[in-house]
Write a protein that holds these residues in place. Structure first.
Motif, PDB file in Angstrom:
ATOM      1  N   PRO A  94      15.799  22.519  29.052  1.00 14.92           N
ATOM      2  CA  PRO A  94      16.873  21.716  29.647  1.00 14.92           C
ATOM      3  C   PRO A  94      17.798  21.094  28.601  1.00 14.92           C
ATOM      4  CG  PRO A  94      14.793  21.255  30.723  1.00 14.92           C
ATOM      5  CD  PRO A  94      14.473  22.097  29.526  1.00 14.92           C
ATOM      6  N   LEU A  95      17.250  20.753  27.443  1.00  9.27           N
ATOM      7  CA  LEU A  95      18.087  20.206  26.371  1.00  9.27           C
ATOM      8  C   LEU A  95      18.969  21.295  25.775  1.00  9.27           C
ATOM      9  CD1 LEU A  95      15.487  17.927  24.528  1.00  9.27           C
ATOM     10  CD2 LEU A  95      17.202  17.253  26.230  1.00  9.27           C
ATOM     11  N   LEU A  96      18.398  22.508  25.630  1.00 14.01           N
ATOM     12  CA  LEU A  96      19.164  23.597  25.026  1.00 14.01           C
ATOM     13  C   LEU A  96      20.312  24.042  25.923  1.00 14.01           C
ATOM     14  CD1 LEU A  96      16.314  25.797  23.478  1.00 14.01           C
ATOM     15  CD2 LEU A  96      17.647  23.972  22.412  1.00 14.01           C
ATOM     16  N   THR A  97      20.088  24.055  27.238  1.00 14.80           N
ATOM     17  CA  THR A  97      21.154  24.479  28.146  1.00 14.80           C
ATOM     18  C   THR A  97      22.303  23.485  28.174  1.00 14.80           C
ATOM     19  OG1 THR A  97      19.961  23.454  30.005  1.00 14.80           O
ATOM     20  CG2 THR A  97      19.641  25.824  29.634  1.00 14.80           C
ATOM     21  N   ARG A  98      22.050  22.265  27.717  1.00 16.12           N
ATOM     22  CA  ARG A  98      23.111  21.264  27.634  1.00 16.12           C
ATOM     23  C   ARG A  98      23.756  21.232  26.256  1.00 16.12           C
ATOM     24  NH1 ARG A  98      19.621  19.986  31.538  1.00 16.12           N
ATOM     25  NH2 ARG A  98      20.377  18.858  33.373  1.00 16.12           N
ATOM     26  N   ALA A  99      23.034  21.747  25.257  1.00 16.24           N
ATOM     27  CA  ALA A  99      23.583  21.779  23.899  1.00 16.24           C
ATOM     28  C   ALA A  99      24.334  23.074  23.615  1.00 16.24           C
ATOM     29  CB  ALA A  99      22.463  21.597  22.880  1.00 16.24           C
ATOM     30  N   TYR A 100      23.960  24.163  24.317  1.00 13.75           N
ATOM     31  CA  TYR A 100      24.589  25.464  24.103  1.00 13.75           C
ATOM     32  C   TYR A 100      25.086  25.992  25.445  1.00 13.75           C
ATOM     33  CZ  TYR A 100      21.771  25.083  19.834  1.00 13.75           C
ATOM     34  OH  TYR A 100      21.196  24.642  18.671  1.00 13.75           O
TER      35      TYR A 100
ATOM     36  N   ASN B 229      15.963  24.897  16.860  1.00 13.46           N
ATOM     37  CA  ASN B 229      16.952  24.872  17.937  1.00 13.46           C
ATOM     38  C   ASN B 229      17.514  23.473  18.165  1.00 13.46           C
ATOM     39  OD1 ASN B 229      15.167  27.319  19.970  1.00 13.46           O
ATOM     40  ND2 ASN B 229      16.774  27.624  18.453  1.00 13.46           N
ATOM     41  N   LEU B 230      16.672  22.459  18.063  1.00  8.38           N
ATOM     42  CA  LEU B 230      17.112  21.090  18.321  1.00  8.38           C
ATOM     43  C   LEU B 230      17.813  20.474  17.110  1.00  8.38           C
ATOM     44  CD1 LEU B 230      14.026  19.695  20.294  1.00  8.38           C
ATOM     45  CD2 LEU B 230      16.244  20.393  21.214  1.00  8.38           C
ATOM     46  N   LEU B 231      17.194  20.593  15.950  1.00  9.82           N
ATOM     47  CA  LEU B 231      17.735  19.930  14.766  1.00  9.82           C
ATOM     48  C   LEU B 231      19.022  20.584  14.279  1.00  9.82           C
ATOM     49  CD1 LEU B 231      14.426  19.266  12.781  1.00  9.82           C
ATOM     50  CD2 LEU B 231      15.735  17.667  14.200  1.00  9.82           C
TER      51      LEU B 231
ATOM     52  N   LEU C 101      25.045  22.310  14.139  1.00  3.25           N
ATOM     53  CA  LEU C 101      25.641  23.383  13.342  1.00  3.25           C
ATOM     54  C   LEU C 101      26.366  24.416  14.197  1.00  3.25           C
ATOM     55  CD1 LEU C 101      22.745  24.014  10.775  1.00  3.25           C
ATOM     56  CD2 LEU C 101      24.765  22.564  10.501  1.00  3.25           C
ATOM     57  N   GLY C 102      26.192  24.348  15.514  1.00  2.00           N
ATOM     58  CA  GLY C 102      26.833  25.311  16.395  1.00  2.00           C
ATOM     59  C   GLY C 102      25.884  26.411  16.843  1.00  2.00           C
ATOM     60  N   PRO C 103      26.409  27.594  17.185  1.00  5.04           N
ATOM     61  CA  PRO C 103      25.578  28.679  17.728  1.00  5.04           C
ATOM     62  C   PRO C 103      24.415  29.095  16.842  1.00  5.04           C
ATOM     63  CG  PRO C 103      27.893  29.166  18.057  1.00  5.04           C
ATOM     64  CD  PRO C 103      27.835  27.949  17.190  1.00  5.04           C
ATOM     65  N   VAL C 104      24.525  28.919  15.518  1.00  2.02           N
ATOM     66  CA  VAL C 104      23.434  29.320  14.632  1.00  2.02           C
ATOM     67  C   VAL C 104      22.160  28.546  14.958  1.00  2.02           C
ATOM     68  CG1 VAL C 104      23.932  27.629  12.812  1.00  2.02           C
ATOM     69  CG2 VAL C 104      22.830  29.800  12.234  1.00  2.02           C
TER      70      VAL C 104
END
Length: 451
Positions: A36-42, A167-169, A173-176
């Motif tokens: 859920p955090l990743l879908t909001r960050a990317y 993935n979190l930290l 940096l963007g998509p990387v």
């Protein structure tokens, strides 16, 4: 003394799959928890690019091992294991170098073709992820061969935790931050597996050197050549089978990205991620345990039909239970957990879950085909699955069908393919049992043919 003895017996009775799965739950459970955090960050485009890198590098990484990861399971001696590991790492490095050159040359075409601009700048992730995946497969095979279940659990936990942390930290940096997670996790898993494996291989090497006759002088290159010659069927056939195998798994995602764009591919990618993670955790844990047991049985000529039947029945029950949960709760769960914009992924999950249910049953036992010397059968099945799965995507998209229809066709083709491989595995196991029972009275120490 009785207490100590009772404790030891209990520890030995702890199921090996449970030990491996505990590490997998820690690692991959963390990956799921932060989704859920990743879908909001990317965004969907980032997940689409991740699907492209995962698909292509999984295909290339499987090929780069040149079949050594499967040959390790039935290699007769520790010296042969060392030779196969070295050869596999060498070929992996060569393939990764070629991938790097190609990725740099076609970086702009990749970005335009998949509608993922980040791939033009992050082309270097292709060779890095390829070598990480191939090294991970080789090291994992050595650990599974020795049935070091605690080491496998540790590796699984380290892999997932490292991937999640990156993935979190690295999100600022963007998509990387998303795209490099796969390689970071695999490399961390390799490093987590090395200390114990290296120590045991050095001990085996010292033991073999001490027991070798002093009068025999054979060069190291000659011994390696002999090992590679004895396992030539793995080296010549299995790489192409592995290539087709991963193409059958990842190829449809690439075709969906090409035909429908990275946004639609992103919805499918999230569905694959959510369904594939628990399926992969269970299937991989069973495969890692059964791979060592199957390999030992093949080396000793012991029938494996009872073990096969037990694995298939238990996994079928687990698959049926998971299917029911997804059919009832998927759309609502995806909307609540990931956000309302991802509800479509929940609908796709309902369509794809039958395929994943059959996959969780078939995936751990498919390795029996190559371990029992049926490399050509494995090759033909891998090719057939590729035609079915990729063909379903190509035909439906060419006909102008909606993404939902394409996903449904893909699901149906996967069900058919995995049902067929279960039949093929069953036939191979029956043939192996006939051979094993016919040689049961053979003198102890009789060498089995290397296939």
């Amino acid at each position: 003394m009785r207490r100590i003895r009772t404790h030891r017996v209990t520890a030995r009775r702890l199921p090996a799959v449970a030990v491996i799965l505990s590490g997998t739950l820690i690692g991959q459970g963390t990956v799921i928890a932060v989704s859920p955090l990743l879908t909001r960050a990317y965004g969907p485009s980032d997940f689409g690019a991740l699907a492209v890198i995962t698909a292509l590098c999984s295909i290339l990484g499987a090929f780069a091992t040149t079949g050594t990861d499967r040959a390790l399971m039935v290699a007769p001696t520790d010296r042969a294991v060392r030779h196969l590991v070295l050869f596999g790492l060498m070929t992996s490095a060569v393939v990764a170098g070629a991938v790097g050159a190609a990725a740099w040359s076609f970086r702009n075409a990749l970005a335009a073709g998949f509608d993922a601009p980040s791939l033009a700048e992050l082309w270097w992730l292709f060779p890095l992820t390829t070598v990480a995946i191939s090294a991970f497969r080789i090291v994992s095979a050595t650990v599974a061969r020795r049935q070091r279940y605690t080491d496998l659990a540790t590796r699984n936990a380290v892999q997932g935790l490292a991937q999640t942390a990156w993935n979190l930290l690295a999100a600022p940096l963007g998509p990387v931050g998303l795209l490099a997670g796969l390689s970071v996790g695999r490399l961390a898993g390799v490093l987590g597996s090395l200390p114990g494996s290296r120590r045991r291989m050095l001990e085996a090497s010292a033991s073999a050197s001490a027991s070798a006759p002093a009068s025999v002088s054979v060069s190291r290159s000659d011994r390696m050549a002999a090992t590679l010659g004895a396992h030539r069927r793995f080296l010549l056939v299995t790489p192409w089978s592995a290539l087709l195998n991963v193409l059958g798994q990842q190829g449809p995602s690439v075709l969906i990205a090409l035909a429908l764009g990275s946004t639609s591919a992103g919805y499918v990618a999230l569905t694959m991620r959510v369904l594939g993670t628990p399926v992969g955790m269970l299937a991989d844990a069973v495969a890692q345990w059964s791979g060592g047991v199957f390999g030992r049985s093949v080396r000793s000529g012991t029938p494996v039909d009872r073990l096969l039947r037990r694995i298939v029945l238990r996994l079928a029950v687990a698959g049926a239970a998971g299917t029911l949960l997804v059919l009832v709760f998927a759309p609502t769960a995806f909307s609540v957990v990931f956000g309302s914009q991802w509800t479509l992924s929940g609908t796709y999950a309902q369509v794809l879950v039958p395929a994943f249910a059959v996959q969780v049953v078939a995936s751990p036992v498919t390795q029996l085909l190559s371990l029992l010397g049926r490399q050509l059968t494995q090759l033909w099945w891998d090719g057939g699955r590729l035609v079915l799965t990729s063909g379903s995507v190509l035909v439906t998209t060419a006909a102008g069908a909606s993404p939902g229809v394409t996903v449904a066709a893909l699901s149906a083709s996967m069900v058919v393919a995995y049902a067929v491989v279960l039949v093929l595995v069953r036939r191979a196991v029956r043939a192996h049992r006939i051979v094993a029972t016919s040689t049961v009275l053979a003198p102890p120490g009789t060498a089995l043919p290397v296939r």
